[in-house]
Design a protein around this motif. Structure first.
Motif, PDB file in Angstrom:
ATOM      1  N   THR A  70      17.337 -18.858 -11.674  1.00 39.55           N
ATOM      2  CA  THR A  70      18.741 -18.871 -11.234  1.00 39.55           C
ATOM      3  C   THR A  70      19.489 -17.605 -11.644  1.00 39.55           C
ATOM      4  O   THR A  70      20.550 -17.303 -11.104  1.00 39.55           O
ATOM      5  N   THR A 131      25.841 -23.328  -2.669  1.00 42.63           N
ATOM      6  CA  THR A 131      24.953 -23.030  -3.793  1.00 42.63           C
ATOM      7  C   THR A 131      23.810 -24.025  -3.865  1.00 42.63           C
ATOM      8  O   THR A 131      22.671 -23.656  -4.193  1.00 42.63           O
ATOM      9  N   LEU A 135      19.952 -22.925  -3.996  1.00 43.38           N
ATOM     10  CA  LEU A 135      19.062 -23.338  -5.081  1.00 43.38           C
ATOM     11  C   LEU A 135      17.849 -24.101  -4.547  1.00 43.38           C
ATOM     12  O   LEU A 135      16.718 -23.883  -5.002  1.00 43.38           O
TER      13      LEU A 135
END
Length: 355
Positions: A70, A131, A135
């Motif tokens: 990340t 997001t 991810l």
């Protein structure tokens, strides 16, 4: 003259300046509150993320891999537990929390990563959905397991206008402390010379700060009425919000008074205060959280007490949390206020010697 006499003087002064007071404490708060509807959503580029294990069986390699993965498009921070990560989410230290499972390295295993977002952080609500998709794709490409990111939302959903009401309220406090209060000191510069014959300037200034602190009940009431009429679910009159606003006003007026007395109560001090106010408004990330800006601007904002005042006001009004969540941050804010009070007194001594 004692503190009570100076307080009465402030009351009579208030009555004489009722027109200006109505503009600063009624019309300006009303316009600021209603003006929050003009802001739109935006997407941050570097998202602060909290990472915690789903349970005790999660290996260090799983945690390190998710953190490294990340880091390419976010700013990850490790937490010992889900509870600690969620507290950081409430404090706006992070905007997302990832709960890591223990099977991320198992070939073709179903690795379900939970992503937690706070719906009360209105500017980030749409960005959190984006997001989650990023991810899901990125981690699935990087890891041997079949990664699925499940988006868990906590908190009551607030509109962006609701989110900006605390910002508008604190904006009024800043304007009052750096514009109206210094002008009051400038206008009474001749009075302070006569005060020394019967009392002390420090007592007069203390009475002035205390009196104008009480007047903040007016903009608080205006904001509460606007919120009620708009159907906003905000608590303006909870004791934690009032405590933060009071402390904030005291240290801001102390800074404003410090500048005025160092400039010997000249008009130059008013201009300097406006300059300081402009810098505070530009750098304190009042409108959008610090995670929406560059790392340099984020660092600057985190060093400013006004940014932390903003987060605490917003959290106590919107989330109903107590100031215990922000310990020791609030204690540091009180300590900073005391330091500013000491410096204000030193500036008055300088003014007295200079005169």
């Amino acid at each position: 003259m004692d503190l009570g006499a100076f307080f009465k003087k402030e009351w009579f002064q208030f009555r004489r300046n009722i027109g200006v007071i109505l503009i600063v404490l009624v019309l300006l708060p009303g316009a600021a509150a209603m003006g929050t509807a003009a802001f739109q959503q935006t997407i941050p580029e570097d998202v602060p993320i909290g990472i915690a294990a789903q349970d005790e069986t999660v290996a260090e390699t799983d945690m390190a891999t998710i953190q490294a993965g990340t880091a390419l498009y976010a700013s990850p921070s490790r937490y010992d537990s889900r509870a600690a990560a969620e507290k950081a989410l409430e404090r706006e230290d992070v905007y997302l929390v990832l709960l890591v499972p223990n099977d991320t390295f198992e070939e073709r295993a179903d690795a379900n990563i939970t992503m937690i977002s706070d719906q009360r952080l209105a500017p980030f609500r749409e960005a959190s959905n984006y997001t989650a998709s990023v991810l899901d794709y990125q981690l699935d490409e990087q890891l041997p397991s079949d990664v699925t990111v499940t988006h868990e939302r906590i908190g009551v959903q607030h509109s962006l206008s609701e989110y900006l009401i605390p910002t508008a309220l604190l904006l009024v406090v800043v304007l009052y402390a750096f514009v109206y209060f210094p002008f009051e000191l400038y206008r009474e510069r001749d009075v302070f010379e006569r005060v020394e014959l019967q009392s002390r300037i420090e007592t007069a200034v203390l009475a002035k700060i205390a009196f104008h602190s009480l007047l903040l009940i007016i903009p608080l009431t205006v904001f509460q009425l606007v919120s009620l009429s708009a159907g906003y679910r905000l608590s303006h009159f909870n004791p934690y919000t009032i405590a933060v606003i009071a402390v904030t006003f005291v240290y801001l007026t102390s800074i404003g008074g410090l500048i005025m007395f160092l400039s010997k109560l000249r008009r130059t001090g008013i201009y300097l205060n406006i300059g300081v106010m402009t810098g505070i408004l530009a750098l304190s990330s009042f409108v959008f959280p610090v995670g929406f800006f560059s790392s340099v601007r984020k660092t600057i904002a985190l060093t400013l007490p006004t940014y932390h005042s903003m987060v605490m006001v917003r959290s106590t009004m919107m989330k109903g949390v107590s100031l215990a969540l922000f310990s020791p941050r609030f204690e540091l804010l009180v300590g900073f206020t005391v330091v500013m009070g000491v410096l204000l007194r030193a500036s008055i001594n300088y003014y007295r010697r200079a005169k």
